[in-house]
Design a protein around this motif. Sequence first.
Motif, PDB file in Angstrom:
ATOM      1  N   UNK A 185       0.831  -1.206   0.000  1.00  0.00           N
ATOM      2  CA  UNK A 185       0.000   0.000   0.000  1.00  0.00           C
ATOM      3  C   UNK A 185       0.866   1.258   0.000  1.00  0.00           C
ATOM      4  N   UNK A 186       1.934   1.248   0.781  1.00  0.00           N
ATOM      5  CA  UNK A 186       2.837   2.401   0.818  1.00  0.00           C
ATOM      6  C   UNK A 186       3.481   2.624  -0.554  1.00  0.00           C
ATOM      7  N   UNK A 187       3.888   1.537  -1.202  1.00  0.00           N
ATOM      8  CA  UNK A 187       4.488   1.647  -2.533  1.00  0.00           C
ATOM      9  C   UNK A 187       3.462   2.120  -3.575  1.00  0.00           C
ATOM     10  N   UNK A 188       2.226   1.663  -3.452  1.00  0.00           N
ATOM     11  CA  UNK A 188       1.149   2.120  -4.339  1.00  0.00           C
ATOM     12  C   UNK A 188       0.961   3.635  -4.192  1.00  0.00           C
ATOM     13  N   UNK A 189       0.958   4.092  -2.935  1.00  0.00           N
ATOM     14  CA  UNK A 189       0.811   5.531  -2.710  1.00  0.00           C
ATOM     15  C   UNK A 189       1.973   6.306  -3.332  1.00  0.00           C
ATOM     16  N   UNK A 190       3.172   5.747  -3.228  1.00  0.00           N
ATOM     17  CA  UNK A 190       4.351   6.453  -3.721  1.00  0.00           C
ATOM     18  C   UNK A 190       4.409   6.466  -5.250  1.00  0.00           C
ATOM     19  N   UNK A 191       4.234   5.291  -5.869  1.00  0.00           N
ATOM     20  CA  UNK A 191       4.462   5.182  -7.305  1.00  0.00           C
ATOM     21  C   UNK A 191       3.217   5.403  -8.160  1.00  0.00           C
ATOM     22  N   UNK A 192       2.045   5.107  -7.643  1.00  0.00           N
ATOM     23  CA  UNK A 192       0.821   5.256  -8.438  1.00  0.00           C
ATOM     24  C   UNK A 192       0.089   6.546  -8.067  1.00  0.00           C
TER      25      UNK A 192
END
Length: 175
Positions: free
Chosen positions: A158-165
């Motif tokens: 979820x953190x990576x989704x927030x960062x990259x998407x």
Amino acid sequence: MTAVQKYTLPARLLHWLVALGIIAAFALALSFDDMPLSPGKLKLINYHKWIGITVLGLAALRLLWRLGHRPPALPAHMAAWEKLAAHAGHALLYLLMFGVPLGGWLYSSAKGYPVVWLGLVPLPNLMDKNEALAGTLKTLHMLGGWSVIALAVLHAAAALKHHFIDRDDVLRRMV
């Protein structure tokens, strides 16, 4: 451009120390799970217990810190279901940060095995020896361990989704 509203430094340090502790304890458990009983296995089990008790203590500090320091607000663009999922995920992570180490400590007590933190500080047994209950406690401890890892993977995704998407500041608040 506005500055990133970060978690406090103690909150960030406790977050990453707990995360590293959970990963290390889990990796150790995987490494000794199928080993035959030996001095080497007992050493790894003790390291696992030391890390687990350390995670428990750090989680307690983290919760105390969190009670006195509000985290940054979630981004306004997040849907209501995402905010609910974030809050539920964090609550479950906190429950597991306490439940998994306590479950391991209960299991050790039920087996009659002492928990001696860092080989220096003997901790009290949480219950009398109870072989009949020990197997159930071991299973619950193992399920909790797998659950915290699964939830941590979702948390990181979820953190990576927030960062990259989404390209928002959710991940940067914790680094």
